[in-house]
Design a protein around this motif. Structure first.
Motif, PDB file in Angstrom:
ATOM      1  N   SER A  71     -36.727  70.620  39.943  1.00  8.47           N
ATOM      2  CA  SER A  71     -36.877  70.624  41.302  1.00  8.47           C
ATOM      3  C   SER A  71     -36.775  69.089  41.810  1.00  8.47           C
ATOM      4  O   SER A  71     -36.699  68.001  41.334  1.00  8.47           O
ATOM      5  CB  SER A  71     -38.142  71.058  41.831  1.00  8.47           C
ATOM      6  N   ARG A  72     -36.313  68.802  43.269  1.00  8.63           N
ATOM      7  CA  ARG A  72     -36.448  67.729  43.784  1.00  8.63           C
ATOM      8  C   ARG A  72     -37.525  67.044  43.744  1.00  8.63           C
ATOM      9  O   ARG A  72     -37.604  65.725  43.329  1.00  8.63           O
ATOM     10  CB  ARG A  72     -36.001  67.911  45.339  1.00  8.63           C
ATOM     11  N   VAL A 114     -31.122  59.893  39.644  1.00 11.78           N
ATOM     12  CA  VAL A 114     -30.550  59.859  40.865  1.00 11.78           C
ATOM     13  C   VAL A 114     -29.218  60.799  41.029  1.00 11.78           C
ATOM     14  O   VAL A 114     -28.957  61.736  41.946  1.00 11.78           O
ATOM     15  CB  VAL A 114     -30.105  58.587  41.206  1.00 11.78           C
ATOM     16  N   ARG A 115     -28.412  60.804  40.012  1.00 10.69           N
ATOM     17  CA  ARG A 115     -27.320  61.924  39.904  1.00 10.69           C
ATOM     18  C   ARG A 115     -27.681  63.258  39.839  1.00 10.69           C
ATOM     19  O   ARG A 115     -27.218  64.008  40.793  1.00 10.69           O
ATOM     20  CB  ARG A 115     -26.534  61.606  38.734  1.00 10.69           C
ATOM     21  N   ARG A 152     -27.036  66.024  42.855  1.00 16.61           N
ATOM     22  CA  ARG A 152     -26.745  67.587  42.212  1.00 16.61           C
ATOM     23  C   ARG A 152     -27.628  68.721  42.824  1.00 16.61           C
ATOM     24  O   ARG A 152     -27.095  69.568  43.514  1.00 16.61           O
ATOM     25  CB  ARG A 152     -26.497  67.717  40.936  1.00 16.61           C
ATOM     26  N   ILE A 153     -28.779  68.255  42.995  1.00 21.35           N
ATOM     27  CA  ILE A 153     -29.734  69.270  43.651  1.00 21.35           C
ATOM     28  C   ILE A 153     -29.436  69.309  45.072  1.00 21.35           C
ATOM     29  O   ILE A 153     -29.431  70.482  45.716  1.00 21.35           O
ATOM     30  CB  ILE A 153     -31.239  68.668  43.460  1.00 21.35           C
ATOM     31  N   GLY A 154     -29.393  68.289  45.760  1.00 18.21           N
ATOM     32  CA  GLY A 154     -28.766  68.270  47.124  1.00 18.21           C
ATOM     33  C   GLY A 154     -27.574  68.970  47.531  1.00 18.21           C
ATOM     34  O   GLY A 154     -27.388  69.776  48.625  1.00 18.21           O
ATOM     35  N   ASP A 155     -26.500  68.889  46.572  1.00 19.40           N
ATOM     36  CA  ASP A 155     -25.253  69.907  46.758  1.00 19.40           C
ATOM     37  C   ASP A 155     -25.501  71.041  46.563  1.00 19.40           C
ATOM     38  O   ASP A 155     -25.006  71.919  47.500  1.00 19.40           O
ATOM     39  CB  ASP A 155     -24.422  69.330  45.804  1.00 19.40           C
ATOM     40  N   ASP A 156     -26.239  71.424  45.999  1.00 18.84           N
ATOM     41  CA  ASP A 156     -26.636  72.979  45.419  1.00 18.84           C
ATOM     42  C   ASP A 156     -27.359  73.442  46.839  1.00 18.84           C
ATOM     43  O   ASP A 156     -27.179  74.678  47.389  1.00 18.84           O
ATOM     44  CB  ASP A 156     -27.599  73.249  44.258  1.00 18.84           C
ATOM     45  N   LEU A 214     -24.920  74.066  49.704  1.00 20.45           N
ATOM     46  CA  LEU A 214     -24.313  75.329  49.293  1.00 20.45           C
ATOM     47  C   LEU A 214     -25.052  76.513  49.582  1.00 20.45           C
ATOM     48  O   LEU A 214     -24.584  77.765  50.056  1.00 20.45           O
ATOM     49  CB  LEU A 214     -23.676  75.456  47.947  1.00 20.45           C
ATOM     50  N   LEU A 215     -26.442  76.548  49.061  1.00 15.90           N
ATOM     51  CA  LEU A 215     -27.413  77.590  49.322  1.00 15.90           C
ATOM     52  C   LEU A 215     -27.567  77.930  50.823  1.00 15.90           C
ATOM     53  O   LEU A 215     -27.875  79.171  51.283  1.00 15.90           O
ATOM     54  CB  LEU A 215     -28.611  77.387  48.826  1.00 15.90           C
ATOM     55  N   GLY A 216     -27.588  76.929  51.790  1.00 15.17           N
ATOM     56  CA  GLY A 216     -28.265  76.839  53.056  1.00 15.17           C
ATOM     57  C   GLY A 216     -27.215  77.192  54.021  1.00 15.17           C
ATOM     58  O   GLY A 216     -27.111  78.055  54.550  1.00 15.17           O
TER      59      GLY A 216
END
Length: 81
Positions: free
Chosen positions: A15-16, A67-68, A72-76, A79-81
């Motif tokens: 998780s973030r 950080v990478r 990736r979590i932010g990109d996901d 896409l989900l939102g």
């Protein structure tokens, strides 16, 4: 520990919040490495200094990977939102 609890713990690590916690823990290790560098310089111990530099490189690499993972979590999330 039940399978459900174990699954939650594994989910937290990905998780973030878990990633931020990992970054903080890794950065905290940098303090120890900094002390090691100061001690090695004071004692003119080249081998300890090399060890500290390698440790610092591992810390920097670890933080870069985390950080990478955050990106990736932010990109996901987008896409989900």
């Amino acid at each position: 520990m039940s399978n459900k609890t174990l699954a939650k713990a594994k989910g937290f690590k990905k998780s973030r919040t878990g990633t931020y916690l990992s970054i903080g823990t890794t950065a905290f290790g940098a303090l120890s490495t900094l002390k090691q560098v100061k001690k090695a310089r004071a004692e003119h111990d080249a081998l300890q200094l090399v060890d500290a530099v390698v440790s610092a490189a591992a810390i920097v690499t670890g933080i870069a990977i985390l950080v990478r993972e955050l990106k990736r979590i932010g990109d996901d999330d987008v896409l989900l939102g």
